[in-house]
Design a protein around this motif. Sequence first.
Motif, mmCIF file in Angstrom:
data_model
loop_
_atom_site.group_PDB
_atom_site.id
_atom_site.type_symbol
_atom_site.label_atom_id
_atom_site.label_comp_id
_atom_site.label_asym_id
_atom_site.label_seq_id
_atom_site.Cartn_x
_atom_site.Cartn_y
_atom_site.Cartn_z
ATOM 1 N N TYR A 249 -114.069 0.945 -155.930
ATOM 2 C CA TYR A 249 -114.134 -0.338 -156.619
ATOM 3 C C TYR A 249 -114.242 -0.185 -158.135
ATOM 4 C CZ TYR A 249 -114.706 -2.283 -151.967
ATOM 5 O OH TYR A 249 -114.507 -2.635 -150.651
ATOM 6 N N ARG A 250 -114.467 1.031 -158.622
ATOM 7 C CA ARG A 250 -114.434 1.249 -160.069
ATOM 8 C C ARG A 250 -113.002 1.203 -160.591
ATOM 9 N NH1 ARG A 250 -118.453 6.546 -160.336
ATOM 10 N NH2 ARG A 250 -120.320 5.516 -159.458
ATOM 11 N N HIS A 251 -112.063 1.431 -159.674
ATOM 12 C CA HIS A 251 -110.645 1.458 -160.064
ATOM 13 C C HIS A 251 -109.898 0.197 -159.639
ATOM 14 C CE1 HIS A 251 -111.030 5.728 -161.114
ATOM 15 N NE2 HIS A 251 -111.780 5.844 -160.032
ATOM 16 N N PHE A 252 -110.301 -0.389 -158.494
ATOM 17 C CA PHE A 252 -109.632 -1.586 -157.970
ATOM 18 C C PHE A 252 -110.689 -2.540 -157.414
ATOM 19 C CE2 PHE A 252 -106.734 2.011 -157.422
ATOM 20 C CZ PHE A 252 -105.614 1.549 -158.099
ATOM 21 N N PRO A 253 -110.635 -3.808 -157.778
ATOM 22 C CA PRO A 253 -111.645 -4.754 -157.279
ATOM 23 C C PRO A 253 -111.561 -5.018 -155.781
ATOM 24 C CG PRO A 253 -109.953 -5.887 -158.558
ATOM 25 C CD PRO A 253 -109.730 -4.434 -158.757
ATOM 26 N N GLY A 254 -110.451 -4.696 -155.161
ATOM 27 C CA GLY A 254 -110.312 -4.923 -153.723
ATOM 28 C C GLY A 254 -108.996 -4.368 -153.217
ATOM 29 N N LYS A 255 -108.808 -4.478 -151.911
ATOM 30 C CA LYS A 255 -107.602 -3.906 -151.300
ATOM 31 C C LYS A 255 -106.339 -4.634 -151.757
ATOM 32 C CE LYS A 255 -106.813 -4.356 -146.851
ATOM 33 N NZ LYS A 255 -106.751 -4.200 -145.379
ATOM 34 N N ALA A 256 -106.433 -5.947 -151.959
ATOM 35 C CA ALA A 256 -105.257 -6.709 -152.389
ATOM 36 C C ALA A 256 -104.789 -6.262 -153.769
ATOM 37 C CB ALA A 256 -105.564 -8.202 -152.391
ATOM 38 N N SER A 257 -105.726 -5.988 -154.656
ATOM 39 C CA SER A 257 -105.340 -5.533 -156.002
ATOM 40 C C SER A 257 -104.754 -4.125 -155.936
ATOM 41 C CB SER A 257 -106.541 -5.564 -156.940
ATOM 42 O OG SER A 257 -107.541 -4.654 -156.520
ATOM 43 N N LEU A 258 -105.213 -3.315 -154.974
ATOM 44 C CA LEU A 258 -104.647 -1.984 -154.791
ATOM 45 C C LEU A 258 -103.203 -2.096 -154.302
ATOM 46 C CD1 LEU A 258 -106.663 0.888 -153.048
ATOM 47 C CD2 LEU A 258 -104.260 0.984 -153.606
ATOM 48 N N LEU A 259 -102.968 -3.018 -153.362
ATOM 49 C CA LEU A 259 -101.606 -3.233 -152.879
ATOM 50 C C LEU A 259 -100.706 -3.710 -154.016
ATOM 51 C CD1 LEU A 259 -99.605 -3.387 -150.481
ATOM 52 C CD2 LEU A 259 -100.321 -5.776 -150.177
ATOM 53 N N ALA A 260 -101.212 -4.629 -154.833
ATOM 54 C CA ALA A 260 -100.415 -5.121 -155.962
ATOM 55 C C ALA A 260 -100.073 -3.973 -156.921
ATOM 56 C CB ALA A 260 -101.167 -6.221 -156.700
ATOM 57 N N ALA A 261 -101.036 -3.082 -157.156
ATOM 58 C CA ALA A 261 -100.781 -1.940 -158.033
ATOM 59 C C ALA A 261 -99.696 -1.039 -157.464
ATOM 60 C CB ALA A 261 -102.073 -1.145 -158.241
ATOM 61 N N VAL A 262 -99.678 -0.891 -156.139
ATOM 62 C CA VAL A 262 -98.624 -0.119 -155.471
ATOM 63 C C VAL A 262 -97.263 -0.746 -155.750
ATOM 64 C CG1 VAL A 262 -97.638 0.428 -153.200
ATOM 65 C CG2 VAL A 262 -100.070 0.867 -153.648
ATOM 66 N N TYR A 263 -97.188 -2.068 -155.638
ATOM 67 C CA TYR A 263 -95.916 -2.763 -155.852
ATOM 68 C C TYR A 263 -95.468 -2.662 -157.309
ATOM 69 C CZ TYR A 263 -94.960 -4.925 -151.348
ATOM 70 O OH TYR A 263 -94.603 -5.127 -150.049
ATOM 71 N N TYR A 264 -96.395 -2.831 -158.220
ATOM 72 C CA TYR A 264 -96.012 -2.723 -159.631
ATOM 73 C C TYR A 264 -95.558 -1.304 -159.960
ATOM 74 C CZ TYR A 264 -97.696 -7.424 -160.671
ATOM 75 O OH TYR A 264 -97.852 -8.792 -160.700
ATOM 76 N N ARG A 265 -96.172 -0.304 -159.320
ATOM 77 C CA ARG A 265 -95.752 1.071 -159.514
ATOM 78 C C ARG A 265 -94.316 1.249 -159.023
ATOM 79 N NH1 ARG A 265 -98.431 5.772 -159.877
ATOM 80 N NH2 ARG A 265 -99.523 4.576 -161.470
ATOM 81 N N ALA A 266 -94.012 0.718 -157.834
ATOM 82 C CA ALA A 266 -92.657 0.839 -157.291
ATOM 83 C C ALA A 266 -91.647 0.121 -158.184
ATOM 84 C CB ALA A 266 -92.607 0.267 -155.873
ATOM 85 N N ALA A 267 -91.995 -1.086 -158.618
ATOM 86 C CA ALA A 267 -91.085 -1.854 -159.476
ATOM 87 C C ALA A 267 -90.845 -1.141 -160.799
ATOM 88 C CB ALA A 267 -91.667 -3.246 -159.722
ATOM 89 N N GLU A 268 -91.902 -0.527 -161.341
ATOM 90 C CA GLU A 268 -91.770 0.196 -162.613
ATOM 91 C C GLU A 268 -90.848 1.406 -162.458
ATOM 92 O OE1 GLU A 268 -94.637 2.662 -165.769
ATOM 93 O OE2 GLU A 268 -95.476 1.759 -163.941
ATOM 94 N N ARG A 269 -91.023 2.167 -161.408
ATOM 95 C CA ARG A 269 -90.177 3.344 -161.188
ATOM 96 C C ARG A 269 -88.723 2.938 -161.003
ATOM 97 N NH1 ARG A 269 -93.912 7.247 -157.254
ATOM 98 N NH2 ARG A 269 -95.364 7.868 -158.900
ATOM 99 N N LEU A 270 -88.513 1.864 -160.254
ATOM 100 C CA LEU A 270 -87.156 1.390 -160.020
ATOM 101 C C LEU A 270 -86.524 0.911 -161.318
ATOM 102 C CD1 LEU A 270 -85.070 0.911 -157.810
ATOM 103 C CD2 LEU A 270 -86.093 -1.344 -157.424
ATOM 104 N N ASN A 271 -87.294 0.220 -162.117
ATOM 105 C CA ASN A 271 -86.780 -0.299 -163.381
ATOM 106 C C ASN A 271 -86.412 0.829 -164.341
ATOM 107 O OD1 ASN A 271 -86.226 -2.545 -165.181
ATOM 108 N ND2 ASN A 271 -88.059 -1.928 -166.309
ATOM 109 N N VAL A 272 -87.269 1.840 -164.429
ATOM 110 C CA VAL A 272 -86.994 2.982 -165.314
ATOM 111 C C VAL A 272 -85.736 3.717 -164.856
ATOM 112 C CG1 VAL A 272 -87.829 5.262 -166.014
ATOM 113 C CG2 VAL A 272 -89.384 3.298 -166.059
ATOM 114 N N ALA A 273 -85.646 3.968 -163.528
ATOM 115 C CA ALA A 273 -84.479 4.683 -163.001
ATOM 116 C C ALA A 273 -83.191 3.903 -163.259
ATOM 117 C CB ALA A 273 -84.652 4.930 -161.507
ATOM 118 N N THR A 274 -83.238 2.588 -163.074
ATOM 119 C CA THR A 274 -82.055 1.760 -163.278
ATOM 120 C C THR A 274 -81.646 1.737 -164.748
ATOM 121 O OG1 THR A 274 -82.669 0.362 -161.399
ATOM 122 C CG2 THR A 274 -81.084 -0.548 -162.965
ATOM 123 N N ASN A 275 -82.610 1.596 -165.625
ATOM 124 C CA ASN A 275 -82.294 1.585 -167.063
ATOM 125 C C ASN A 275 -81.732 2.924 -167.525
ATOM 126 O OD1 ASN A 275 -83.029 -1.076 -167.446
ATOM 127 N ND2 ASN A 275 -85.137 -0.581 -168.011
#
Length: 391
Positions: A249-275
């Motif tokens: 919980y020092r890194h993520f307030p809950g499981k939902a925020s952890l899942l969101a961080a996973v999605y933003y990580r995937a979107a970021e990697r995809l965006n960088v690769a595409t660019n």
Amino acid sequence: MTSSSQAPVRRPRNRKAQIAETAAELFCARGFHNVGVDDIAEVVGITGPAIYRHFRNKQEILVCAAEELCALVESVIETGAETGGLDGALRAAAAVALDRRTVGRLYQWEGRHLPEAGRLVFAGRIEKLIRRLRDLLLRSRPALSKSDARYLVLTALSVLASPSTHRVKLSRAKAEAILLAIADDVLGVAELPAAGKAADEPAPGHGALLPRRERLLGEAVRLFNRHGYHEVGIEDIGAAAGINASSVYRHFPGKASLLAAVYYRAAERLNVATNDVLAAAVDAEDALNRLIESYVRLTFDQADLAAVYVSENENLPADDRHALRAAQHQHVDTWVRLVGSVRPGEPAAEVRFRVHAALNAVTDLVRLRASAPTGPERVTTLVDTILRGTR
């Protein structure tokens, strides 16, 4: 007329099937764990307790829905095959895919919520169906190996099922025609590259030197993909990362925020690769070639992340879900623009159907890599065929 003279209200004979189909639509739209018995009852137009006349629990409803979908597909494909061979079987499968578009994702992700016995039966029936189509393909292409024929059939079925993964609107005739044309192109691929070796599971202790936040993200992705978001707790993620649950919980307030961080990580990697692809390309043709190769390799390299990205969307917090959907739409727009440039004159909606078919095929072929020997080169060949066509 008095109430005593009114005809009694009778439950429809197909009430059980109606409940199962309604539940399947809700499961696919919202996710299995986000749908309650009362939600199903409300859509059907009955009370929650009335559902228990037919089913003991929600999982039993899912079993019935999966069985009915399997039975329908088996029946129409066999009938189509008897009258029209492989073409007839594919036409029948395309019709079911469009008729039952709202429940098509059942085969892809919600099946993991079946009890083990039901999952094995479901998988066995799907495999029997694949072998039936494989044998039909081998009649017209006897030089193919059984393994390659099965692989092409898997890809064609993923194409036919792809309308369940998007909301692009086409007339029924146009949608069926483009799905069948793509499937025909896939089944006609002259030569497949050799299958690659399946990737090994990471060794114990892999990633131990990463910062805690990164270890948590990595283990969350792995566990969410193996077991599903709702079956994994913060304690499980922390234990897998070698971190006390309280420290998570020092890194993520809950499981939902952890899942969101996973999605933003995937979107970021995809965006960088595409660019990176777009920056290096000399023209649209070159850009599409590079984008196909980049996307396929990224999906293989980040298979767990890619699987979670397309399977746990409905469990995201609403604001994050909307933001990430906008990013997904922008990514698809890039594909549509490039594919449209190599297929001039094809209407944008048809190009989108084609793009979603290709992206779904990548997802499925990487997801099924344990049961279908594959590799980036194989998938790249098929994605190129789906997007460019052979005609």
